[in-house]
Design an enzyme around this catalytic site. Structure first.
Site, mmCIF file in Angstrom:
data_model
loop_
_atom_site.group_PDB
_atom_site.id
_atom_site.type_symbol
_atom_site.label_atom_id
_atom_site.label_comp_id
_atom_site.label_asym_id
_atom_site.label_seq_id
_atom_site.Cartn_x
_atom_site.Cartn_y
_atom_site.Cartn_z
ATOM 1 N N HIS A 163 0.816 -1.229 0.000
ATOM 2 C CA HIS A 163 0.000 0.000 0.000
ATOM 3 C C HIS A 163 0.845 1.273 0.000
ATOM 4 O O HIS A 163 0.304 2.371 -0.162
ATOM 5 C CB HIS A 163 -0.953 0.037 1.199
ATOM 6 C CG HIS A 163 -1.987 -1.044 1.174
ATOM 7 N ND1 HIS A 163 -2.845 -1.219 0.115
ATOM 8 C CD2 HIS A 163 -2.289 -2.031 2.057
ATOM 9 C CE1 HIS A 163 -3.634 -2.259 0.349
ATOM 10 N NE2 HIS A 163 -3.317 -2.776 1.527
ATOM 11 N N ASP A 198 -2.476 -10.314 -2.564
ATOM 12 C CA ASP A 198 -3.075 -9.863 -1.305
ATOM 13 C C ASP A 198 -4.551 -9.555 -1.554
ATOM 14 O O ASP A 198 -4.944 -9.171 -2.660
ATOM 15 C CB ASP A 198 -2.329 -8.611 -0.805
ATOM 16 C CG ASP A 198 -2.754 -8.162 0.584
ATOM 17 O OD1 ASP A 198 -2.053 -8.496 1.549
ATOM 18 O OD2 ASP A 198 -3.803 -7.463 0.694
ATOM 19 N N HIS A 247 -6.211 -7.074 -0.639
ATOM 20 C CA HIS A 247 -6.416 -5.653 -0.968
ATOM 21 C C HIS A 247 -5.620 -5.260 -2.209
ATOM 22 O O HIS A 247 -4.535 -5.773 -2.447
ATOM 23 C CB HIS A 247 -5.958 -4.770 0.188
ATOM 24 C CG HIS A 247 -6.599 -5.089 1.515
ATOM 25 N ND1 HIS A 247 -6.034 -5.947 2.436
ATOM 26 C CD2 HIS A 247 -7.770 -4.661 2.050
ATOM 27 C CE1 HIS A 247 -6.819 -6.031 3.500
ATOM 28 N NE2 HIS A 247 -7.883 -5.270 3.293
ATOM 29 N N ASP A 288 -4.508 -12.686 3.216
ATOM 30 C CA ASP A 288 -5.836 -12.246 3.664
ATOM 31 C C ASP A 288 -6.957 -12.585 2.683
ATOM 32 O O ASP A 288 -8.118 -12.237 2.924
ATOM 33 C CB ASP A 288 -5.854 -10.751 4.049
ATOM 34 C CG ASP A 288 -4.996 -9.873 3.155
ATOM 35 O OD1 ASP A 288 -4.522 -10.357 2.109
ATOM 36 O OD2 ASP A 288 -4.819 -8.683 3.497
HETATM 37 C C1 SP5 Z 1 -1.168 -5.069 3.907
HETATM 38 C C2 SP5 Z 1 -2.655 -5.075 4.160
HETATM 39 O O1 SP5 Z 1 -3.278 -6.107 4.039
HETATM 40 N N1 SP5 Z 1 -3.209 -3.931 4.586
HETATM 41 C C3 SP5 Z 1 -4.607 -3.840 4.827
HETATM 42 C C4 SP5 Z 1 -4.982 -2.556 5.469
HETATM 43 C C5 SP5 Z 1 -6.459 -2.461 5.611
HETATM 44 N N2 SP5 Z 1 -6.843 -1.425 6.503
HETATM 45 C C6 SP5 Z 1 -8.187 -0.995 6.342
HETATM 46 C C7 SP5 Z 1 -9.061 -1.504 7.417
HETATM 47 C C8 SP5 Z 1 -10.506 -1.294 7.088
HETATM 48 C C9 SP5 Z 1 -11.326 -1.717 8.269
HETATM 49 N N3 SP5 Z 1 -12.485 -2.428 7.890
HETATM 50 C C10 SP5 Z 1 -12.990 -3.182 9.018
HETATM 51 C C11 SP5 Z 1 -13.710 -4.411 8.596
HETATM 52 C C12 SP5 Z 1 -13.756 -5.391 9.744
HETATM 53 N N4 SP5 Z 1 -14.650 -6.482 9.457
HETATM 54 ZN ZN ZN Z 2 -4.263 -6.975 2.518
#
Ligand code: SP5
Ligand code: ZN
Length: 341
Positions: free
Chosen positions: A162, A196, A198, A285
């Site tokens: 990211h 990943d 995301h 993830d």
């Molecule tokens: C490296 C990596 O996987 N980073 C991911 C960062 C995500 N952060 C955003 C979190 C959004 C929170 N959403 C909460 C959902 C819980 N069910």
């Molecule tokens: Zn991720």
């Protein structure tokens, strides 16, 4: 045997909390225990050759990141302690730059909001050193592969995909996979595949106008998932980089069969590109029971993904990214890596 690079420096990067949507303060999900689970699993196999990374200095990092951004990471903690903020347990800005007419203010919080994109890239005392060591793990794995290893694993923490040219976000500070891919790109064409959950928005940012590194990201559709503003299918690269970036957004609930079908499309693009090296941003993830995920890939599915990527037959640098179901991390990583040894 597979060469695996790991540093203990990550342990001191352990922010006390992050902030979720709705302002909810939760324990930092990207925690040191993740590495312990993976290390324990690696100790149970007979093919893991774990060693400390080499120190490559700042040059390969400056080659993909803005200098002032790295300077910010280097001094942020000391500057934070010198402020009058009430709770100094972690540096988190609450105001973020609109980068339309970028102005760079002098204040620490001004720069923090300029260089950080969300409330999960929290900075503490050990963050900068951990981020440097993490990049060195990816670089060491890249060098091992450049020297003829079939594959090598950078057991990187904090993760990196990211982090863009000049910003941190999503637990990421230095884009380890991009630093490794850029370093390798002087030795031949590189493809970078990001699995990943995301979108690898930082990697996309870094290589968007380049044609010497093909970047592909398979991820949850940003129409509903973080990072929200990048990762749509129509983003294909710019200038001479047009056609050298591909996003594969997936719906929530995607299971093994549908995921593997999309993976085949991505692998076909890599075959056509005929790269010399492959870098994989290996986030776990996508696993069905990940607390941040909505994709439903099983442990067997993850091993099958590894098998199909390995079948490309390319010298491959595998870089750790996300994955937050700590109980499952060990077996998922073993299943994935086991296909490359
Ligand atoms: C490296 C990596 O996987 N980073 C991911 C960062 C995500 N952060 C955003 C979190 C959004 C929170 N959403 C909460 C959902 C819980 N069910
Ligand atoms: Zn991720």
């Amino acid at each position: 045997m597979m060469k695996i690079f790991y540093s203990e420096a990550h342990r001191k990067h352990y922010p006390p909390f992050e902030v979720f949507d709705g302002g909810l303060r939760v324990p930092y999900l990207e925690n040191p225990d993740r590495m312990d689970r993976i290390l324990n699993a690696l100790r149970d196999v007979n093919w893991a050759d774990i060693s400390e990374p080499m120190d490559y200095g700042l040059d390969p990092i400056y080659a993909v990141h803005d200098r002032e951004y790295i300077d910010f990471l280097a001094s942020a903690w000391t500057e934070w302690l010198a402020t009058t903020s009430k709770d100094k347990s972690t540096l988190i800005p609450a105001t973020f730059a609109l980068r339309r007419q970028p102005q760079k203010p002098k204040s620490l919080l001004g720069r923090a909001g300029y260089y950080i994109m969300d409330l999960s890239a929290c900075i503490v005392e050990g963050t900068y050193r951990a981020a440097l060591a993490s990049a060195n793990c990816a670089l060491s794995a890249a060098e091992a592969v450049a020297n003829g290893e079939r594959s090598a694993f950078g057991l990187c923490r904090p993760p990196g995909h990211h982090a863009g040219k000049d910003y941190a976000g999503g637990y990421c500070f230095i884009n380890n996979a991009s630093v490794a891919a850029n370093w390798l790109s002087t030795k031949g064409k590189v493809a970078l595949l990001d699995i990943d959950y995301h979108c690898g928005n930082g990697t996309q940012d870094i290589f968007y106008s380049r044609d010497d590194v093909l970047t592909i990201s398979i991820h949850a559709d940003p129409d509903f998932e973080y990072p929200h503003y990048a990762g749509f299918a129509q983003e294909r690269g710019s200038g001479r980089g047009f056609g050298f970036h591909h996003n594969f957004p997936l719906p929530a609930g995607t299971e093994d069969m549908a995921y593997l079908k999309t993976l085949e499309d991505a692998l076909e693009l890599i075959r056509k590109y005929t790269p010399k090296y492959l870098v994989v941003s290996a986030g776990m993830d996508i696993y069905a029971d990940d607390p941040l995920g909505t994709i439903k890939v099983t442990t067997n599915g993850i091993a099958e993904i590894g098998k199909r990527i390995a079948a490309l037959g390319l010298p491959t640098v595998i870089v750790m990214e996300g994955g937050y179901n700590n109980d499952a991390l060990g077996r998922n990583i073993i299943g994935f890596l086991g296909e490359f040894k």
